[in-house]
Design an enzyme around this catalytic site. Structure first.
Site, PDB file in Angstrom:
ATOM      1  N   LYS A  67       0.971  -1.224  -0.100  1.00 37.37           N
ATOM      2  CA  LYS A  67      -0.028   0.116  -0.029  1.00 37.37           C
ATOM      3  C   LYS A  67       0.843   1.279   0.050  1.00 37.37           C
ATOM      4  O   LYS A  67       0.490   2.348  -0.946  1.00 37.37           O
ATOM      5  CB  LYS A  67      -0.882  -0.163   1.061  1.00 37.37           C
ATOM      6  CG  LYS A  67      -1.912  -1.248   1.233  1.00 37.37           C
ATOM      7  CD  LYS A  67      -2.972  -0.990   2.450  1.00 37.37           C
ATOM      8  CE  LYS A  67      -2.333  -1.255   3.594  1.00 37.37           C
ATOM      9  NZ  LYS A  67      -1.637  -2.594   3.873  1.00 37.37           N
ATOM     10  N   THR A  68       1.722   1.257   0.769  1.00 35.08           N
ATOM     11  CA  THR A  68       2.724   2.379   0.815  1.00 35.08           C
ATOM     12  C   THR A  68       3.368   2.685  -0.631  1.00 35.08           C
ATOM     13  O   THR A  68       3.698   3.829  -1.075  1.00 35.08           O
ATOM     14  CB  THR A  68       3.820   2.122   1.954  1.00 35.08           C
ATOM     15  OG1 THR A  68       3.275   2.150   3.316  1.00 35.08           O
ATOM     16  CG2 THR A  68       4.547   3.412   2.210  1.00 35.08           C
ATOM     17  N   ASP A 112      -1.559   6.864   6.585  1.00 36.97           N
ATOM     18  CA  ASP A 112      -1.693   5.410   6.667  1.00 36.97           C
ATOM     19  C   ASP A 112      -2.347   5.112   7.855  1.00 36.97           C
ATOM     20  O   ASP A 112      -2.837   5.893   8.798  1.00 36.97           O
ATOM     21  CB  ASP A 112      -0.035   5.007   7.087  1.00 36.97           C
ATOM     22  CG  ASP A 112      -0.116   3.500   6.808  1.00 36.97           C
ATOM     23  OD1 ASP A 112      -0.913   2.849   6.437  1.00 36.97           O
ATOM     24  OD2 ASP A 112       1.161   2.864   7.215  1.00 36.97           O
ATOM     25  N   THR A 161      -5.573  -1.370   6.992  1.00 35.12           N
ATOM     26  CA  THR A 161      -5.706  -2.884   6.969  1.00 35.12           C
ATOM     27  C   THR A 161      -7.185  -3.508   7.597  1.00 35.12           C
ATOM     28  O   THR A 161      -7.357  -4.542   7.652  1.00 35.12           O
ATOM     29  CB  THR A 161      -4.688  -3.278   8.088  1.00 35.12           C
ATOM     30  OG1 THR A 161      -4.841  -2.580   9.341  1.00 35.12           O
ATOM     31  CG2 THR A 161      -3.399  -3.178   7.553  1.00 35.12           C
ATOM     32  N   ARG A 220       6.549  -8.387   1.726  1.00 36.17           N
ATOM     33  CA  ARG A 220       7.318  -7.919   2.862  1.00 36.17           C
ATOM     34  C   ARG A 220       8.169  -8.999   3.517  1.00 36.17           C
ATOM     35  O   ARG A 220       9.036  -9.100   3.926  1.00 36.17           O
ATOM     36  CB  ARG A 220       6.485  -7.069   3.773  1.00 36.17           C
ATOM     37  CG  ARG A 220       7.417  -6.637   4.995  1.00 36.17           C
ATOM     38  CD  ARG A 220       6.642  -5.857   6.102  1.00 36.17           C
ATOM     39  NE  ARG A 220       6.340  -4.387   5.342  1.00 36.17           N
ATOM     40  CZ  ARG A 220       5.383  -3.599   5.700  1.00 36.17           C
ATOM     41  NH1 ARG A 220       4.561  -3.930   6.839  1.00 36.17           N
ATOM     42  NH2 ARG A 220       5.262  -2.475   5.299  1.00 36.17           N
TER      43      ARG A 220
END
Length: 357
Positions: A67-68, A112, A161, A220
């Site tokens: 997302k980032t 975020d 999330t 990640r």
């Protein structure tokens, strides 16, 4: 709550610095999420063609899915600066007003954990997103005055999330909403090959496949495991990451074939060996594994449920046959009465005294 898990989706500041070197910088470089990538590309292309700022974008999905990275790509594709902040960092409406009033035209604001935004700031954001204006309140009590402040057009990229916690008025103000799914192993292999090239790791196809299968569908985690496998290969091998080398490395780090770590296996083992597969309540299960209930529910359970190893029922947690097989055990046969009731589609009675709803 456990935050240092090798297969956890969260990242600390040090890891984010490492991730920055591995992030793709354009939609063409971004791997996976094909549907989201195509839709977002249309939104950005149309905005550029009109010479306007892009619509506000809401990205939802688990931690570590990109997302980032997509927020950075949006800013890059639009040729605009990126401002990063988070919901927990904005505790008052004044904090948000200060950020919004300092934005330049066309700038991208990445927010975020937007679901954790304070309510006063959230209400201010409604007007800012829709009318590019905020009302700054000066003074207190009956003498307070609201001063309207015009904002330059900007693009808000919100990430969450837990999309279900967003209020409908906020969610409706986003022009484009996308949900990011877990990655397939084949997609993670592509991510790993790209990262291996940037990190100068000699990653063989069987090594990439081994790491990808244990990465829980999350880039990640895949990159994190790659770095640990690289360390093992350099210290105890020739520096080449093959399938056997990756397996040996991840065995040391207690990450098994499905990507389960010590906590995951502890939950399954307690459920199967101590409680016969359940049902058992959350609090009781947490005590059995020596963790807080929140840790079991938030950290371990989501992946175990997605992997089909654990089920949450009104009576408590139960282990599926797949969980028994993964632990090398034979699941017990269903009780004759339960089988008969299931065939007649008669629901089993619930135990109201159980603590595991």
């Amino acid at each position: 709550m456990s935050t240092d898990r090798l297969v956890g989706g969260a990242a600390d500041d040090e890891e984010r610095a490492v991730e920055a070197a591995l992030r793709p910088t354009s939609l063409d470089e971004f791997i996976g999420q094909d549907r989201v990538r195509d839709q977002l590309g249309l939104v950005l292309d149309a905005a550029r063609a009109r010479g306007k700022t892009a619509d506000h974008v809401l990205l939802s999905g688990g931690p570590g899915l990109g997302k980032t990275t997509l927020a950075m790509i949006i800013a890059g594709e639009m040729g605009a600066p990126l401002r990063l902040t988070s919901g927990p960092a904005i505790t008052h409406a004044g904090d948000l007003a200060a950020i919004l009033s300092s934005l330049n035209e066309g700038e991208v604001l990445f927010l975020d954990e937007i679901h954790r935004l304070a309510r006063p700031a959230e209400e201010m954001l409604y007007m800012a997103m829709e009318d590019f204006r905020v009302d700054v309140v000066v003074g207190k009590g009956p003498g307070a005055t609201a001063i309207p402040l015009e904002l330059p057009p900007f693009t808000l990229v919100g990430a969450t999330t837990r999309a279900g916690l967003l209020p409908a008025p906020l969610r409706d103000r986003f022009g484009f909403t996308a949900h990011m799914d877990l990655y397939e192993p084949a997609e993670l292999e592509l991510v790993l090959r790209r990262s291996a090239g940037l990190l100068k790791v000699d990653l063989r196809p069987d090594g990439a496949s081994t790491v990808a299968r244990r990465s829980r569908g999350t880039p990640r985690i895949a990159n994190r495991l790659l770095r640990r496998v690289r360390d093992f290969a350099e210290v105890r091998g020739t520096g080449v990451v093959t399938g056997p080398v990756a397996s040996a490395a991840l065995e040391i780090y207690e990450v098994d074939e499905l990507g389960l770590d010590r906590l995951d296996r502890g939950v399954l083992t307690a459920l199967v060996k101590l409680f016969g597969g359940g049902p058992v309540g959350l609090s009781t299960l947490a005590v059995a594994v020596g963790e807080e209930p929140e840790t079991v529910e938030v950290v371990a359970e989501p992946f175990l449920v997605r992997a089909g190893l654990l089920a949450r029922t009104p009576r408590g947690r139960i282990a599926t046959p797949a969980a028994w097989h993964h632990l090398g055990l034979v699941p017990p046969a269903p009780a004759p009465v339960a089988v008969a009731l299931a065939r007649q589609d008669v629901p089993l009675p619930l135990d109201a005294a159980d603590d595991g709803a």
